[in-house]
Design a protein around this motif. Structure first.
Motif, PDB file in Angstrom:
ATOM      1  N   UNK A   1      -3.026   2.810  -0.325  1.00  0.00           N
ATOM      2  CA  UNK A   1      -3.169   3.782  -1.887  1.00  0.00           C
ATOM      3  C   UNK A   1      -3.817   4.950  -1.457  1.00  0.00           C
ATOM      4  N   UNK A   2      -2.715   5.730  -2.698  1.00  0.00           N
ATOM      5  CA  UNK A   2      -3.289   7.460  -3.221  1.00  0.00           C
ATOM      6  C   UNK A   2      -3.296   8.324  -4.473  1.00  0.00           C
ATOM      7  N   UNK A   3      -4.416   8.072  -4.805  1.00  0.00           N
ATOM      8  CA  UNK A   3      -4.143   8.579  -6.798  1.00  0.00           C
ATOM      9  C   UNK A   3      -2.470   9.724  -6.868  1.00  0.00           C
ATOM     10  N   UNK A   4      -2.139   9.993  -7.813  1.00  0.00           N
ATOM     11  CA  UNK A   4      -1.362  11.152  -8.175  1.00  0.00           C
ATOM     12  C   UNK A   4      -1.217  11.074  -9.445  1.00  0.00           C
ATOM     13  N   UNK A   5      -0.200  12.056  -9.508  1.00  0.00           N
ATOM     14  CA  UNK A   5       0.128  12.016 -11.181  1.00  0.00           C
ATOM     15  C   UNK A   5       1.313  10.954 -12.168  1.00  0.00           C
ATOM     16  N   UNK A   6       2.224  10.821 -10.624  1.00  0.00           N
ATOM     17  CA  UNK A   6       3.104   9.884 -10.478  1.00  0.00           C
ATOM     18  C   UNK A   6       2.170   8.879  -9.703  1.00  0.00           C
ATOM     19  N   UNK A   7       2.587   7.706  -9.703  1.00  0.00           N
ATOM     20  CA  UNK A   7       2.413   6.353  -8.644  1.00  0.00           C
ATOM     21  C   UNK A   7       4.102   5.764  -8.205  1.00  0.00           C
ATOM     22  N   UNK A   8       3.949   6.161  -7.186  1.00  0.00           N
ATOM     23  CA  UNK A   8       5.700   5.037  -6.486  1.00  0.00           C
ATOM     24  C   UNK A   8       4.343   3.823  -5.396  1.00  0.00           C
ATOM     25  N   UNK A   9       5.475   2.190  -5.964  1.00  0.00           N
ATOM     26  CA  UNK A   9       4.890   1.164  -5.590  1.00  0.00           C
ATOM     27  C   UNK A   9       5.620   0.462  -4.000  1.00  0.00           C
ATOM     28  N   UNK A  10       5.233   0.477  -2.676  1.00  0.00           N
ATOM     29  CA  UNK A  10       5.662  -0.521  -2.047  1.00  0.00           C
ATOM     30  C   UNK A  10       5.283  -1.297  -1.759  1.00  0.00           C
ATOM     31  N   UNK A  11       5.442  -2.304  -1.140  1.00  0.00           N
ATOM     32  CA  UNK A  11       6.474  -3.889  -0.972  1.00  0.00           C
ATOM     33  C   UNK A  11       6.238  -3.771   0.930  1.00  0.00           C
ATOM     34  N   UNK A  12       5.637  -4.151   1.761  1.00  0.00           N
ATOM     35  CA  UNK A  12       5.959  -4.434   2.930  1.00  0.00           C
ATOM     36  C   UNK A  12       5.515  -5.654   3.776  1.00  0.00           C
ATOM     37  N   UNK A  13       5.766  -5.821   4.534  1.00  0.00           N
ATOM     38  CA  UNK A  13       5.498  -7.465   5.165  1.00  0.00           C
ATOM     39  C   UNK A  13       4.527  -6.862   6.632  1.00  0.00           C
ATOM     40  N   UNK A  14       3.245  -6.242   6.215  1.00  0.00           N
ATOM     41  CA  UNK A  14       2.566  -5.378   6.811  1.00  0.00           C
ATOM     42  C   UNK A  14       2.104  -6.754   8.379  1.00  0.00           C
ATOM     43  N   UNK A  15       1.816  -7.586   7.605  1.00  0.00           N
ATOM     44  CA  UNK A  15       1.181  -9.263   8.441  1.00  0.00           C
ATOM     45  C   UNK A  15       3.212  -9.807   8.278  1.00  0.00           C
ATOM     46  N   UNK A  16       3.053 -10.806   9.559  1.00  0.00           N
ATOM     47  CA  UNK A  16       4.099 -11.832   9.580  1.00  0.00           C
ATOM     48  C   UNK A  16       3.901 -13.161   9.165  1.00  0.00           C
ATOM     49  N   UNK A  17       3.106 -13.875   9.125  1.00  0.00           N
ATOM     50  CA  UNK A  17       2.466 -14.956   8.867  1.00  0.00           C
ATOM     51  C   UNK A  17       1.464 -15.339   7.648  1.00  0.00           C
ATOM     52  N   UNK A  18       0.809 -15.551   8.074  1.00  0.00           N
ATOM     53  CA  UNK A  18      -0.236 -16.394   6.966  1.00  0.00           C
ATOM     54  C   UNK A  18      -1.048 -18.051   7.471  1.00  0.00           C
ATOM     55  N   UNK A  19      -1.985 -18.209   7.576  1.00  0.00           N
ATOM     56  CA  UNK A  19      -2.667 -19.573   8.102  1.00  0.00           C
ATOM     57  C   UNK A  19      -2.175 -20.723   6.825  1.00  0.00           C
ATOM     58  N   UNK A  20      -2.203 -21.542   6.858  1.00  0.00           N
ATOM     59  CA  UNK A  20      -2.289 -22.867   6.069  1.00  0.00           C
ATOM     60  C   UNK A  20      -2.941 -23.256   6.438  1.00  0.00           C
ATOM     61  N   UNK A  21      -2.979 -23.711   4.784  1.00  0.00           N
ATOM     62  CA  UNK A  21      -4.426 -24.430   4.546  1.00  0.00           C
ATOM     63  C   UNK A  21      -3.862 -25.871   3.710  1.00  0.00           C
ATOM     64  N   UNK A  22      -4.552 -26.961   3.468  1.00  0.00           N
ATOM     65  CA  UNK A  22      -4.372 -27.909   2.786  1.00  0.00           C
ATOM     66  C   UNK A  22      -5.013 -27.812   1.711  1.00  0.00           C
ATOM     67  N   UNK A  23      -4.701 -27.980   1.068  1.00  0.00           N
ATOM     68  CA  UNK A  23      -5.286 -27.472  -0.515  1.00  0.00           C
ATOM     69  C   UNK A  23      -6.023 -28.988  -1.275  1.00  0.00           C
ATOM     70  N   UNK A  24      -6.999 -29.280  -1.938  1.00  0.00           N
ATOM     71  CA  UNK A  24      -7.401 -30.218  -2.324  1.00  0.00           C
ATOM     72  C   UNK A  24      -7.716 -30.254  -3.775  1.00  0.00           C
ATOM     73  N   UNK A  25      -6.934 -29.392  -4.432  1.00  0.00           N
ATOM     74  CA  UNK A  25      -6.848 -29.723  -5.709  1.00  0.00           C
ATOM     75  C   UNK A  25      -7.846 -29.858  -7.052  1.00  0.00           C
TER      76      UNK A  25
END
Length: 863
Positions: free
Chosen positions: A43-67
Motif C-alpha cells: 500500500x501507499x497513501x495518495x490523493x486518489x487510491x487505486x486497488x489491486x488484486x493479485x494472487x501473490x500466493x498460489x495456494x493455501x493450507x487446508x484446515x478442517x473446521x470444527x464449527x
C-alpha cells in the motif's frame, strides 16, 4: 376479556439485558465490519487510491473446521513470483504518473494491493475490502453507514473465474475492474459485468483465430484439451463452433485441472494414445499445462503437434520445464511483444525492499535468495542470513525473467487508462480541479470513451464491451542448439482487418513436432482427389469419409468435392473423371475398315453390273439376250447400278442433303429395280399364255405396256418420297443415348410413316413379284427365267425381312452398315440370280445360245 398475568422471570431478564445493551452502546459506533479486517499487503497513501488484486500466493493450507471456534484467516502458501511482477508493473505505472507533469499534475495516486491466494472466495472478500475499507463508521442522524468507495478502480484479477466473481460483486457499485489477463469471452457481457474492462483481447477472437490457424495448415482431425474453468470451457466452446464451420472435426475434447485425480489423468493419457489425430489444441493455463506435461513425459507421448492459446504459448517457464521436448514445434497465439522503458530496471531494483518491514516482502526476499532475516529466530539453522543487499540483476530466477513483458504492459496500460479518465474528469491542464467529487460511476463512464497512446506508441481504447482491439502474434517454438526454446514470431492475426486478411503468416521457416521441417498431417481421411467425391462414413464425423470415383459421364474438378457434376450431352468424362472432353463423333466413314469394305463391295457390284451390261450389249442380238425383253434387262441393269451406288450415300458424315438423298435414292432405285423384275416376270407368264392356241394376250402386254408399268410403279414411289420430303424430311441428328461416351451422327427419319411407307411399298412389289415368279417357276422351257427370278426374289425378301430386327437392334453406325449390307445383298442377289446364268451361256456355252435351243419343246410366240 383476558386475565392479567405477570411475565416469566426469563422474559424480564431478557428485557433488562436489551436495555443495558442499548444504553451502553448509544454513544458508540453502530457500523462495524463483521469478521476480521483485511489489511493490504502492499500500500501507499495518495490523493486518489487505486486497488489491486493479485494472487501473490498460489495456494493455501487446508484446515478442517470444527464449527465450534471462529475460523482462522486463510494461510497462504507457494509464493507466486509472476504476481509480484504484475504488482511491480502497477506500482511502476503509478510512480511514473505521479512524477509526470502532464498527466494528473499535482495529484498523487496511491494504491492498496491484496493477495487473493488463488482463491475465488478470497478474491471477492478483498474486493469488498477495497470497496468498503476497514474503518468504523460513526453513528450520525444523517448517515446510514454509507460513504464513498475507498478506491476509484481495481486492477486485477489475472484469471477469468476470479474476475467473474469480483465483477459480479462490485458491478452494482460501478467500480471499474480492469484485468490484464482475464480473456474469457463471457466477461464481455455488459448485462452481467457492467464495470469490467480488460487490456487483453477476448477469447472470442483468439478461439476463432486458433480455428483459422488449424484450418490454414490443413488439419481437419484434431484433439482438444482445455482447462476445466471458465477460461478453458468458454474458449474451447467458441473454438469448437468455429472449427465446425471451417470443416474441422474434434476426435476428442477433454478437460483437465492440475488437481484432477490420477485416475482421470490416466484416462486422458489413454485417450491421447488411442487417438489417430496428430494435432492437439490446448486451451490451458500455464499451471494446468505444467501439471499435464509431467504426466505426458512419463508416458513419452512425443511427436504430437501442439497448438496453444496465449495462456501458455509464450511462457518461458513452461518451455524450461519441458525437459522431454513434448512441446517442441508448438505453434499458437501470443499477445504482441511489448516494451515498457524503465520497467525492467524498476522490477530488478530491490532497494524498496531492503528496508521494508512488510511481511510479504520479507517472505519474497527470503524465498528469492534462499535466506532468512534474523537467522537466530529462524528454525532453519543451516540457512544463511539475508543481508538485504543481495543483487537481483545477477540472479537466474523466474522473477528476473522478462518474457511476460506483454502482460506487464497490459497492467501498465490499465493504470494509465484510469489515470486518463481521472485527468478528464478533474479537468486537468496545468492544475487539476480538486473540488470535483469523484465517484466510481463517473470514472466508469469516462473509461468507456478514453483513447490515448502510451509513451511506447501503443493505442489504448475499449469497445462497447470493454475489450481492446484483438491483435495477436503467431508464435512457433523452435528449439536451439543450446537446448532452450526460441519463441519465433511467424505471423500475425488482426481481427480489425477483412476476414480474408486477418490471418497472415510470414515467409519464415517453421519447426514442427519432433523437430521436423515438414508440416504434419492430421486428417481422418485423406483428401479426395479430383475425379472422386466424398461419401461420409456411417456413424463418424463429417471429416471421416470415403472417396468414391465419379460415375461415367460425371466429373469433379476440385479436391474434396461432395458431388460429381454431369457433363453436357456433347461432352463425356475423361479417364480421370476430372474434366469433360468433347465426345468423339461416330459415323460410318470411308477411312475405317468397315466403311472401306462396304465401299469396295458397292464399287465391285457397280463394276460387275457394268461388265454384265457390256456383255449383254455386245451380244444384244443373241437369242438369250433378246428373250424376255432385252429393254427391261438393260433397264434392270441400270437400276442395279443405281442400287449399288446409292449405298455410297450412307457412308460419310451425315448432312442435310445426304440424309434426304440416301433414303429417297434407295427407295426409288429399288422400286425401279423391282418394277423391272416384275415386268420380266409378267412377260414370262404372258408369253406362256400367248403360246396357247387361240390366246391373244400379248397384245395387252406389249413393250409399251411394260414401259408404262415400270413408269407407274416407280412414279408411285416418287410421289411417296416427295410427300415424305415435304412434310417431315430426314435430317442429321446427334444421338447421345445409344453410346454414352460417343456422339452418333445419324440421319433421323423425320416422319417414320414416310420411311415405312417407302419400305412397305418396296415390300409389296417384291412380294407380288415373288408370287408371280413362284407360279411361273415350272413353265416348260429350256431356259425358264422365272426360276431365277424366284430365287432372286426369295433372296431379296429374306434379306429385307431379316433387315428389320437387325436394323432396330444395331447401335450407332452398325445400323447404317446393316442397311448398306441389305442393299448390297439384295442387289447382288438380283444380279447373280438373273444375269449370271445368262452370262455363263453367252461366254462359256455359246452353242446353246440359239433360238431353237431357247424354244425347246414349246414354241412361244415371238415378240
Amino acid at each position: 376479556m383476558t386475565s392479567s398475568k405477570t411475565w416469566p422471570e426469563e422474559g424480564w431478564a431478557l428485557l433488562q439485558l436489551l436495555l443495558v445493551v442499548f444504553f451502553s452502546h448509544a454513544d458508540q459506533a453502530v457500523c462495524r465490519l463483521r469478521g476480521d479486517p483485511e489489511n493490504p499487503h502492499l500500500s501507499k497513501d495518495g490523493d486518489i487510491l487505486l486497488g489491486g488484486i493479485f494472487s501473490l500466493h498460489g495456494s493455501w493450507k487446508d484446515r478442517e473446521e470444527n464449527y465450534i471456534n471462529k475460523p482462522l484467516l486463510l494461510e497462504c502458501t507457494s509464493l507466486n513470483f509472476r504476481a509480484f511482477q504484475f504488482a511491480q508493473a502497477m506500482i511502476f505505472a503509478i510512480e511514473e504518473i505521479n512524477n509526470s507533469t502532464e498527466l494528473l499534475p499535482g495529484i498523487s495516486l496511491g494504491y492498496k494491493m491484496y493477495d487473493s491466494c488463488g482463491s475465488i472466495a478470497r478474491s471477492v472478500r478483498v474486493a469488498l475490502a477495497l470497496a468498503n475499507g476497514n474503518e468504523v463508521v460513526t453513528a450520525q442522524s444523517e448517515t446510514h453507514c454509507t460513504r464513498p468507495a475507498q478506491v476509484q478502480a481495481i486492477m486485477g484479477e489475472t484469471s477469468s473465474s476470479p474476475c467473474m466473481a469480483v465483477a459480479t460483486v462490485i458491478g452494482p457499485f460501478s467500480i471499474p475492474l480492469i484485468s490484464h489477463f482475464a480473456t474469457c469471452a463471457c466477461l464481455s457481457d455488459k448485462t452481467k459485468y457492467p464495470s469490467f474492462f480488460r487490456t487483453i483481447p477476448s477469447d472470442y477472437y483468439q478461439s476463432r483465430a486458433l480455428a483459422q490457424l488449424v484450418k490454414h495448415f490443413g488439419w481437419t482431425w484434431v484433439g482438444a484439451i482445455r482447462s476445466n474453468n471458465d477460461y478453458g470451457n468458454n474458449g474451447m466452446a467458441t473454438f469448437t463452433e468455429t472449427a465446425k464451420q471451417l470443416g474441422i472435426c474434434l476426435e476428442y475434447s477433454v478437460s483437465f485441472v492440475r488437481t484432477d485425480s490420477p485416475k482421470k489423468i490416466q484416462n486422458i493419457i489413454e485417450i491421447i494414445k488411442a487417438s489417430t489425430s496428430k494435432v492437439i489444441v490446448a486451451f490451458l493455463s500455464y499451471l494446468d499445462l505444467d501439471g499435464l506435461m509431467s504426466e505426458l513425459s512419463q508416458h513419452n507421448l512425443t511427436g504430437y503437434q501442439w497448438v496453444g492459446s496465449e495462456g501458455w504459448i509464450f511462457d518461458s517457464q513452461t518451455a524450461k520445464m519441458d525437459q522431454h521436448h513434448i512441446l517442441d514445434g508448438a505453434i499458437g497465439l501470443s499477445i504482441p511483444k511489448a516494451h515498457v522503458s524503465g520497467l525492467r530496471e524498476f522490477i530488478l531494483d530491490a532497494k524498496a525492499f531492503n528496508s521494508s518491514s512488510n511481511d510479504i516482502l520479507i517472505e519474497f526476499w527470503e524465498t528469492l535468495f534462499s535466506c532468512k532475516f534474523n537467522q537466530s529466530n529462524s528454525s532453519a539453522e543451516n540457512q544463511r542470513e539475508c543481508t538485504g543487499h543481495e543483487d537481483l540483476s545477477e540472479l537466474q530466477h523466474s522473477f528476473t525473467d522478462m518474457s511476460l513483458m506483454p502482460i506487464f504492459n497490459n497492467v501498465y496500460k490499465g493504470v494509465y487508462a484510469v489515470a486518463h479518465a481521472l485527468h478528464n474528469i478533474l479537468g486537468c491542464n496545468e492544475t487539476c480541479n480538486y473540488k470535483v467529487q469523484l465517484d466510481p460511476f463517473t470514472i466508469l463512464q469516462h473509461m468507456k470513451n478514453i483513447s490515448f497512446k502510451t509513451k511506447e506508441g501503443d493505442e489504448v481504447n475499449f469497445d462497447e464491451n470493454g475489450d481492446p482491439p484483438a491483435k495477436y502474434e503467431i508464435i512457433n517454438w523452435q528449439p536451439t542448439e543450446k537446448g532452450i526454446v526460441d519463441f519465433v514470431t511467424v505471423g500475425r492475426y488482426d481481427a480489425s482487418l477483412p476476414a480474408a486478411k486477418q490471418l497472415s503468416l510470414q515467409n519464415k521457416p517453421l519447426i514442427w513436432a519432433s523437430n521436423s521441417k515438414k508440416v504434419p498431417v492430421s486428417v481422418c481421411s485423406e483428401k479426395c482427389s479430383p475425379g472422386t467425391r466424398k461419401v461420409l462414413q456411417k456413424g463418424k464425423p463429417v471429416c471421416c469419409y470415403d472417396c468414391i470415383r465419379c460415375a461415367e459421364g460425371e466429373i469433379s474438378n476440385t479436391t474434396d468435392s461432395i458431388t460429381c457434376v454431369r457433363c453436357h450431352p456433347e461432352f463425356w468424362s475423361n479417364d480421370r473423371r476430372d474434366a469433360c472432353v468433347k465426345k468423339e463423333s461416330e459415323f460410318l466413314s470411308y477411312e475405317e475398315m468397315m466403311g472401306a469394305l462396304l465401299t469396295a463391295a458397292s464399287l465391285f457390284g457397280t463394276c460387275m453390273t457394268a461388265v454384265v451390261a457390256l456383255i449383254f450389249f455386245r451380244h444384244r442380238k443373241t437369242p438369250i439376250v433378246r428373250a424376255n425383253n432385252s429393254e427391261l434387262s438393260f433397264l434392270l441393269l441400270f437400276s442395279l447400278t443405281l442400287c449399288f451406288l446409292c449405298s455410297l450415300t450412307f457412308i460419310g458424315r451425315p448432312s442435310e442433303w445426304s440424309c434426304m438423298l440416301r433414303h429417297t435414292a434407295f427407295g426409288i432405285t429399288f422400286v425401279l429395280c423391282i418394277s423391272c423384275v416384275l415386268g420380266k416376270t409378267m412377260v414370262v407368264l404372258m408369253a406362256f399364255r400367248a403360246s396357247l392356241p387361240g390366246s391373244n394376250v400379248m397384245k395387252w402386254f406389249g413393250r409399251t405396256q411394260q414401259r408404262l408399268s415400270v413408269l407407274v410403279f416407280t412414279l408411285i414411289q416418287v410421289v411417296i418420297c416427295i410427300l415424305w420430303l415435304t412434310i417431315s424430311p430426314p435430317f442429321p441428328f446427334q444421338n447421345f443415348k445409344v453410346i454414352k461416351d460417343k456422339i452418333i451422327l445419324e440421319c433421323a427419319l423425320g416422319s417414320t410413316l414416310g420411311f415405312w411407307a417407302v419400305l412397305g411399298y418396296i415390300g409389296v412389289l417384291a412380294t407380288f413379284c415373288f408370287l408371280l415368279a413362284f407360279l411361273a417357276r415350272k413353265l416348260p422351257d429350256n431356259f425358264n427365267e422365272a426360276k431365277f427370278i424366284t430365287f432372286s426374289m426369295l433372296i431379296f425378301c429374306a434379306v429385307w425381312i431379316t433387315f428389320i430386327p437387325a436394323y432396330v437392334s444395331s447401335p450407332g453406325k452398325f445400323s447404317v452398315s446393316v442397311e448398306i449390307f441389305a442393299i448390297l445383298a439384295s442387289s447382288f442377289g438380283l444380279l447373280i440370280c438373273i444375269f449370271i446364268p445368262k452370262s455363263y451361256i453367252i461366254l462359256l456355252r455359246p452353242e446353246t445360245n440359239t433360238k431353237k435351243n431357247m424354244m425347246g419343246k414349246v414354241t412361244p410366240k415371238t415378240f
